[in-house]
Scaffold this motif. Structure first.
Motif, PDB file in Angstrom:
ATOM      1  N   VAL A 218       0.463  -7.276  -8.592  1.00  0.00           N
ATOM      2  CA  VAL A 218       0.512  -8.270  -9.663  1.00  0.00           C
ATOM      3  C   VAL A 218      -0.516  -7.941 -10.744  1.00  0.00           C
ATOM      4  O   VAL A 218      -1.643  -7.540 -10.433  1.00  0.00           O
ATOM      5  CB  VAL A 218       0.244  -9.692  -9.104  1.00  0.00           C
ATOM      6  N   SER A 219      -0.139  -8.120 -11.998  1.00  0.00           N
ATOM      7  CA  SER A 219      -1.052  -7.860 -13.111  1.00  0.00           C
ATOM      8  C   SER A 219      -2.052  -8.986 -13.318  1.00  0.00           C
ATOM      9  O   SER A 219      -3.180  -8.749 -13.733  1.00  0.00           O
ATOM     10  CB  SER A 219      -0.252  -7.649 -14.409  1.00  0.00           C
ATOM     11  N   CYS A 220      -1.642 -10.219 -13.058  1.00  0.00           N
ATOM     12  CA  CYS A 220      -2.503 -11.386 -13.311  1.00  0.00           C
ATOM     13  C   CYS A 220      -2.625 -12.252 -12.056  1.00  0.00           C
ATOM     14  O   CYS A 220      -2.137 -13.389 -12.020  1.00  0.00           O
ATOM     15  CB  CYS A 220      -1.949 -12.209 -14.471  1.00  0.00           C
ATOM     16  N   PRO A 221      -3.267 -11.737 -11.008  1.00  0.00           N
ATOM     17  CA  PRO A 221      -3.378 -12.518  -9.766  1.00  0.00           C
ATOM     18  C   PRO A 221      -4.219 -13.775  -9.899  1.00  0.00           C
ATOM     19  O   PRO A 221      -4.135 -14.659  -9.050  1.00  0.00           O
ATOM     20  CB  PRO A 221      -4.003 -11.525  -8.783  1.00  0.00           C
ATOM     21  N   MET A 253       1.594 -20.457 -17.222  1.00  0.00           N
ATOM     22  CA  MET A 253       0.878 -19.268 -16.764  1.00  0.00           C
ATOM     23  C   MET A 253       1.798 -18.060 -16.645  1.00  0.00           C
ATOM     24  O   MET A 253       1.348 -16.915 -16.793  1.00  0.00           O
ATOM     25  CB  MET A 253       0.162 -19.559 -15.437  1.00  0.00           C
ATOM     26  N   THR A 254       3.074 -18.304 -16.393  1.00  0.00           N
ATOM     27  CA  THR A 254       4.034 -17.201 -16.386  1.00  0.00           C
ATOM     28  C   THR A 254       4.152 -16.593 -17.778  1.00  0.00           C
ATOM     29  O   THR A 254       4.210 -15.365 -17.939  1.00  0.00           O
ATOM     30  CB  THR A 254       5.414 -17.685 -15.907  1.00  0.00           C
ATOM     31  N   VAL A 255       4.164 -17.441 -18.803  1.00  0.00           N
ATOM     32  CA  VAL A 255       4.213 -16.956 -20.189  1.00  0.00           C
ATOM     33  C   VAL A 255       2.982 -16.118 -20.488  1.00  0.00           C
ATOM     34  O   VAL A 255       3.072 -15.020 -21.060  1.00  0.00           O
ATOM     35  CB  VAL A 255       4.328 -18.144 -21.171  1.00  0.00           C
ATOM     36  N   TRP A 256       1.802 -16.627 -20.106  1.00  0.00           N
ATOM     37  CA  TRP A 256       0.560 -15.878 -20.339  1.00  0.00           C
ATOM     38  C   TRP A 256       0.568 -14.554 -19.573  1.00  0.00           C
ATOM     39  O   TRP A 256       0.174 -13.513 -20.104  1.00  0.00           O
ATOM     40  CB  TRP A 256      -0.645 -16.707 -19.912  1.00  0.00           C
ATOM     41  N   LYS A 260       0.270 -10.668 -20.988  1.00  0.00           N
ATOM     42  CA  LYS A 260      -0.778  -9.734 -20.594  1.00  0.00           C
ATOM     43  C   LYS A 260      -0.179  -8.490 -19.945  1.00  0.00           C
ATOM     44  O   LYS A 260      -0.666  -7.372 -20.150  1.00  0.00           O
ATOM     45  CB  LYS A 260      -1.762 -10.412 -19.640  1.00  0.00           C
ATOM     46  N   HIS A 261       0.875  -8.685 -19.162  1.00  0.00           N
ATOM     47  CA  HIS A 261       1.533  -7.550 -18.506  1.00  0.00           C
ATOM     48  C   HIS A 261       2.118  -6.591 -19.543  1.00  0.00           C
ATOM     49  O   HIS A 261       1.958  -5.369 -19.433  1.00  0.00           O
ATOM     50  CB  HIS A 261       2.629  -8.064 -17.575  1.00  0.00           C
ATOM     51  N   ARG A 262       2.772  -7.154 -20.560  1.00  0.00           N
ATOM     52  CA  ARG A 262       3.318  -6.306 -21.638  1.00  0.00           C
ATOM     53  C   ARG A 262       2.186  -5.576 -22.360  1.00  0.00           C
ATOM     54  O   ARG A 262       2.328  -4.416 -22.745  1.00  0.00           O
ATOM     55  CB  ARG A 262       4.118  -7.155 -22.621  1.00  0.00           C
ATOM     56  N   GLY A 263       1.055  -6.279 -22.557  1.00  0.00           N
ATOM     57  CA  GLY A 263      -0.081  -5.650 -23.216  1.00  0.00           C
ATOM     58  C   GLY A 263      -0.621  -4.471 -22.422  1.00  0.00           C
ATOM     59  O   GLY A 263      -0.956  -3.426 -22.983  1.00  0.00           O
ATOM     60  N   TYR A 264      -0.707  -4.626 -21.099  1.00  0.00           N
ATOM     61  CA  TYR A 264      -1.162  -3.532 -20.249  1.00  0.00           C
ATOM     62  C   TYR A 264      -0.221  -2.332 -20.353  1.00  0.00           C
ATOM     63  O   TYR A 264      -0.654  -1.180 -20.492  1.00  0.00           O
ATOM     64  CB  TYR A 264      -1.235  -3.984 -18.791  1.00  0.00           C
ATOM     65  N   THR A 273       3.354   1.043 -12.187  1.00  0.00           N
ATOM     66  CA  THR A 273       4.702   0.516 -12.447  1.00  0.00           C
ATOM     67  C   THR A 273       5.164  -0.471 -11.387  1.00  0.00           C
ATOM     68  O   THR A 273       6.130  -1.196 -11.595  1.00  0.00           O
ATOM     69  CB  THR A 273       5.711   1.668 -12.530  1.00  0.00           C
ATOM     70  N   LEU A 274       4.496  -0.497 -10.245  1.00  0.00           N
ATOM     71  CA  LEU A 274       4.913  -1.383  -9.163  1.00  0.00           C
ATOM     72  C   LEU A 274       4.550  -2.838  -9.433  1.00  0.00           C
ATOM     73  O   LEU A 274       5.125  -3.746  -8.837  1.00  0.00           O
ATOM     74  CB  LEU A 274       4.273  -0.921  -7.846  1.00  0.00           C
ATOM     75  N   ARG A 275       3.635  -3.055 -10.344  1.00  0.00           N
ATOM     76  CA  ARG A 275       3.137  -4.410 -10.574  1.00  0.00           C
ATOM     77  C   ARG A 275       4.145  -5.286 -11.318  1.00  0.00           C
ATOM     78  O   ARG A 275       4.828  -4.836 -12.232  1.00  0.00           O
ATOM     79  CB  ARG A 275       1.829  -4.375 -11.365  1.00  0.00           C
TER      80      ARG A 275
END
Length: 283
Positions: A218-221, A253-256, A260-264, A273-275
């Motif tokens: 997960v990118s934002c645990p 929080m899903t939107v946030w 952030k995931h797209r930014g990473y 890529t697994l995240r």
């Protein structure tokens, strides 16, 4: 209101009324604001440059906003817990509930917001400097009102304990505490990625702390654990307003997390890529 300026924008930036946090400078009215760390030599301009200036309005630091968001729910919930006058019927003023789950819920709710306050003061390194003053009314209004809503029903004299009794309460409590520790662990790990005053971004990776191993998936645990905490609180209290708050929080929080995931992915070519964004393999 946009103001097109050339080199004269220097006189605007030195005017006390337009302190730096209020200023927005862009190369085009529809473009993004120029970042503080950008310098003129790196911008796509020629020998002359036109900038579009906009007043962002009065600003507050993010730390102030976070503290306001947390202190309000903490105090408001305790007002209902102690059953101050004018909340319930006068005969219940300053009385206590006979159900132990009510007291446990108050401890968990207070712990959550005290934890957030302490994290804001001593753990978080906030990248964004300020936010518009007007936003604090929207942010605080939401948190304060939902805290009052759930506190009214949980501390109500007619509140009934969860249907499955102690087993349900214990299950919810274990989920809540597990996710609170996980959330704190992620915040510490993210803090350690940043040097004081630095805005440089790095890819977060798991540490020796087992609670951070979720970074593999997960990118934002921090959001994952936050949602888990409120799911646990919902199970523990079996209260509809808490369930509603949890659902809305999950959506936000899903939107946030997706942002952030797209930014990473955009910034780091070697990003794992697994995240997923917030839920492993799902979302």
């Amino acid at each position: 209101v946009w103001l097109c300026v050339e080199w004269r924008f220097l006189s605007i930036s030195t005017d006390p009324k337009w302190y730096p946090a209020r200023q927005s400078l862009r190369l085009d009215p529809k473009a993004k604001c120029l970042r503080d760390e950008e310098v003129l030599q790196t911008l796509p301009v020629g020998t002359t440059a036109s900038f579009y200036f906009s007043d962002l309005g009065p600003q507050l630091t993010w730390g102030t906003v976070f503290l306001s968001e947390c202190v309000g729910p903490l105090i408001i919930y305790l007002m209902f817990y102690f059953r101050l006058p004018f909340i319930y019927s006068p005969k219940y003023d300053f009385t206590t509930s006979k159900h132990w789950i009510v007291h446990l819920a108050c401890m968990c709710h207070s712990f959550h917001y005290i934890k957030r306050i302490l994290e804001t003061m001593f753990v978080h390194r906030i990248s964004h400097g300020t936010m518009p003053l007007r936003n604090i009314f929207k942010n605080c209004g939401y948190y304060w009102c939902t805290a009052a809503w759930m506190a009214y029903y949980i501390n109500h004299p007619l509140y009934t304990p969860p249907y499955y009794g102690q087993q349900q309460v214990n299950t919810g409590l274990y989920i809540f505490l597990f996710c609170q520790v996980g959330n704190f662990s992620i915040h510490v790990a993210l803090r350690n990625l940043k040097l004081p005053g630095s805005k440089a971004k790095k890819i977060p990776y798991p540490t020796k702390n087992p609670f951070t191993w979720i970074f593999w998936l997960v990118s934002c645990p921090n959001y994952t654990y936050e949602v888990g905490s409120w799911i646990g609180f919902t199970v523990m209290t079996q209260c509809v307003p808490v369930a509603f708050f949890t659902l809305v929080a999950f959506i936000q929080m899903t939107v946030w997390a997706k942002g952030k995931h797209r930014g990473y992915l955009k910034e780091f070519r070697d990003y794992p890529t697994l995240r997923s964004s917030i839920l492993p393999f799902i979302l």
